[in-house]
Design a protein around this motif. Structure first.
Motif, PDB file in Angstrom:
ATOM      1  N   HIS A 178       0.827  -1.211   0.000  1.00 42.86           N
ATOM      2  CA  HIS A 178       0.000   0.000   0.000  1.00 42.86           C
ATOM      3  C   HIS A 178       0.864   1.266   0.000  1.00 42.86           C
ATOM      4  O   HIS A 178       0.428   2.317   0.442  1.00 42.86           O
ATOM      5  N   HIS A 179       2.072   1.130  -0.499  1.00 43.05           N
ATOM      6  CA  HIS A 179       3.055   2.214  -0.483  1.00 43.05           C
ATOM      7  C   HIS A 179       3.220   2.748  -1.912  1.00 43.05           C
ATOM      8  O   HIS A 179       3.399   1.969  -2.845  1.00 43.05           O
ATOM      9  N   HIS A 180       3.169   4.057  -2.081  1.00 43.85           N
ATOM     10  CA  HIS A 180       3.221   4.647  -3.425  1.00 43.85           C
ATOM     11  C   HIS A 180       4.183   5.837  -3.449  1.00 43.85           C
ATOM     12  O   HIS A 180       4.157   6.677  -2.544  1.00 43.85           O
ATOM     13  N   THR A 181       4.982   5.894  -4.486  1.00 45.21           N
ATOM     14  CA  THR A 181       5.884   7.016  -4.706  1.00 45.21           C
ATOM     15  C   THR A 181       5.443   7.779  -5.949  1.00 45.21           C
ATOM     16  O   THR A 181       5.185   7.161  -6.990  1.00 45.21           O
ATOM     17  N   ALA A 197       8.542  17.860  -2.751  1.00 38.31           N
ATOM     18  CA  ALA A 197       8.111  18.876  -3.701  1.00 38.31           C
ATOM     19  C   ALA A 197       8.065  20.250  -3.032  1.00 38.31           C
ATOM     20  O   ALA A 197       7.559  20.386  -1.921  1.00 38.31           O
ATOM     21  N   VAL A 198       8.599  21.242  -3.730  1.00 36.20           N
ATOM     22  CA  VAL A 198       8.582  22.627  -3.264  1.00 36.20           C
ATOM     23  C   VAL A 198       8.062  23.484  -4.401  1.00 36.20           C
ATOM     24  O   VAL A 198       8.461  23.306  -5.557  1.00 36.20           O
ATOM     25  N   GLU A 199       7.179  24.412  -4.083  1.00 36.77           N
ATOM     26  CA  GLU A 199       6.601  25.254  -5.120  1.00 36.77           C
ATOM     27  C   GLU A 199       7.694  26.011  -5.865  1.00 36.77           C
ATOM     28  O   GLU A 199       8.565  26.635  -5.268  1.00 36.77           O
ATOM     29  N   GLY A 200       7.660  25.922  -7.190  1.00 38.47           N
ATOM     30  CA  GLY A 200       8.638  26.592  -8.033  1.00 38.47           C
ATOM     31  C   GLY A 200       9.836  25.746  -8.406  1.00 38.47           C
ATOM     32  O   GLY A 200      10.631  26.128  -9.272  1.00 38.47           O
ATOM     33  N   MET A 201      10.008  24.585  -7.772  1.00 41.10           N
ATOM     34  CA  MET A 201      11.189  23.768  -8.037  1.00 41.10           C
ATOM     35  C   MET A 201      11.111  23.077  -9.396  1.00 41.10           C
ATOM     36  O   MET A 201      10.038  22.793  -9.918  1.00 41.10           O
ATOM     37  N   MET A 212      13.360  16.428 -12.263  1.00 36.17           N
ATOM     38  CA  MET A 212      13.850  15.629 -13.381  1.00 36.17           C
ATOM     39  C   MET A 212      13.082  14.307 -13.440  1.00 36.17           C
ATOM     40  O   MET A 212      12.468  13.887 -12.448  1.00 36.17           O
ATOM     41  N   PRO A 213      13.108  13.619 -14.585  1.00 36.28           N
ATOM     42  CA  PRO A 213      12.399  12.343 -14.695  1.00 36.28           C
ATOM     43  C   PRO A 213      12.837  11.353 -13.611  1.00 36.28           C
ATOM     44  O   PRO A 213      14.032  11.163 -13.381  1.00 36.28           O
ATOM     45  N   GLY A 214      11.874  10.766 -12.936  1.00 34.62           N
ATOM     46  CA  GLY A 214      12.168   9.778 -11.899  1.00 34.62           C
ATOM     47  C   GLY A 214      12.440  10.349 -10.526  1.00 34.62           C
ATOM     48  O   GLY A 214      12.640   9.586  -9.579  1.00 34.62           O
ATOM     49  N   GLU A 215      12.435  11.665 -10.391  1.00 37.31           N
ATOM     50  CA  GLU A 215      12.694  12.277  -9.084  1.00 37.31           C
ATOM     51  C   GLU A 215      11.463  12.166  -8.188  1.00 37.31           C
ATOM     52  O   GLU A 215      10.360  12.508  -8.590  1.00 37.31           O
ATOM     53  N   MET A 216      11.648  11.674  -6.967  1.00 40.17           N
ATOM     54  CA  MET A 216      10.530  11.493  -6.047  1.00 40.17           C
ATOM     55  C   MET A 216      10.037  12.843  -5.525  1.00 40.17           C
ATOM     56  O   MET A 216      10.817  13.624  -4.989  1.00 40.17           O
ATOM     57  N   LEU A 217       8.734  13.091  -5.690  1.00 42.84           N
ATOM     58  CA  LEU A 217       8.122  14.323  -5.199  1.00 42.84           C
ATOM     59  C   LEU A 217       7.300  14.085  -3.938  1.00 42.84           C
ATOM     60  O   LEU A 217       7.321  14.896  -3.016  1.00 42.84           O
ATOM     61  N   PHE A 218       6.570  12.956  -3.910  1.00 39.31           N
ATOM     62  CA  PHE A 218       5.740  12.610  -2.759  1.00 39.31           C
ATOM     63  C   PHE A 218       5.885  11.123  -2.472  1.00 39.31           C
ATOM     64  O   PHE A 218       5.956  10.295  -3.388  1.00 39.31           O
TER      65      PHE A 218
END
Length: 240
Positions: A23-26, A138-142, A145-151
């Motif tokens: 139940h884990h999602h990136t 994730a930060v507003e304005g950042m 790149m492809p594959g970069e974890m945001l959440f």
């Protein structure tokens, strides 16, 4: 012939709550872009399936939308006409749609484009589950790149209990045995489940083997890293 009878025994151990890995999602987009606006900006925030996490801008997304829109409108203008021109437009539309789907663009966005909607400068990243935000990079304005974890997200309605069973008790533990878990963080409560998996490796420093128990967690009382005591209704075989 010697018969063996099953005698009740309780195996006691320590254990800790962990995220159910199934139940884990990136959230890690497959394209480059920028975060225009955050809708979920706190670690620990509760989220719902389909809820927008952020609005993102990507030149690649805009380009793919434009290609798809131009091709579908051209197909509509051609009507029932056949020939090479129609085949070319259909191939362009299909290729643009595949790109958007491969980038996990929500179906509702694709439907809007398919039915003549305008190209959107930004698109929403949505949550695939009901759950909580374990980590937010994730930060507003950042720029990402492809594959970069945001959440990093998890559905905590069901969690894992990982119990450390000593080597001397391991022979008495089997799949399906009833397990109870108590923690000082929830005084007076007892959580019940059953042995779901016995890990194949041993921790050398402690000479223990981890046993996994799946516990329902409808009210969110069991939080990852919560420590407590485990009791397993095990048994031993004796000849008679």
């Amino acid at each position: 012939r010697v018969q063996r009878t099953r005698l009740a025994r309780t195996v006691r151990a320590s254990g800790a709550i962990a995220v159910n890995e199934t139940h884990h999602h990136t959230i890690a987009p497959k394209f480059e872009g920028w975060i225009e606006k955050l809708h979920v900006n706190q670690t620990g925030a509760s989220i719902r399936r389909g809820q927008a996490l952020a609005e993102i801008y990507s030149p690649e997304l805009v380009s793919a939308q434009q290609e798809y829109t131009i091709a579908t409108r051209a197909l509509a203008a051609l009507g029932n006409a056949g020939g090479a021109e129609r085949e070319t437009m259909q191939a362009l539309a299909d290729a643009a749609l595949r790109r958007l789907r491969n980038w996990d663009i929500p179906d509702r966005e694709l439907e809007a484009l398919r039915h003549g909607g305008d190209v959107r400068r930004t698109l929403a990243i949505v949550s695939p589950v009901d759950g909580v935000v374990l980590e937010k990079r994730a930060v507003e304005g950042m720029r990402f790149m492809p594959g970069e974890m945001l959440f990093d997200l998890a559905d905590l309605s069901q969690v894992w209990l990982l119990a450390d069973i000593s080597a001397q008790d391991l022979a008495d533990v089997r799949l399906g045995q009833l397990v109870s878990f108590a923690t000082p963080a929830q005084p007076g409560r007892e959580f019940r489940g059953s042995v779901a998996f016995i890990y194949p490796t041993m921790t050398e420093a402690t000479r223990t083997v981890k046993v996994r128990v799946v516990l329902p967690n409808p009210d969110g009382a069991l939080r990852p890293a919560l420590f407590g005591q485990v009791e397993i209704a095990a048994g031993i075989d004796e000849p008679r």
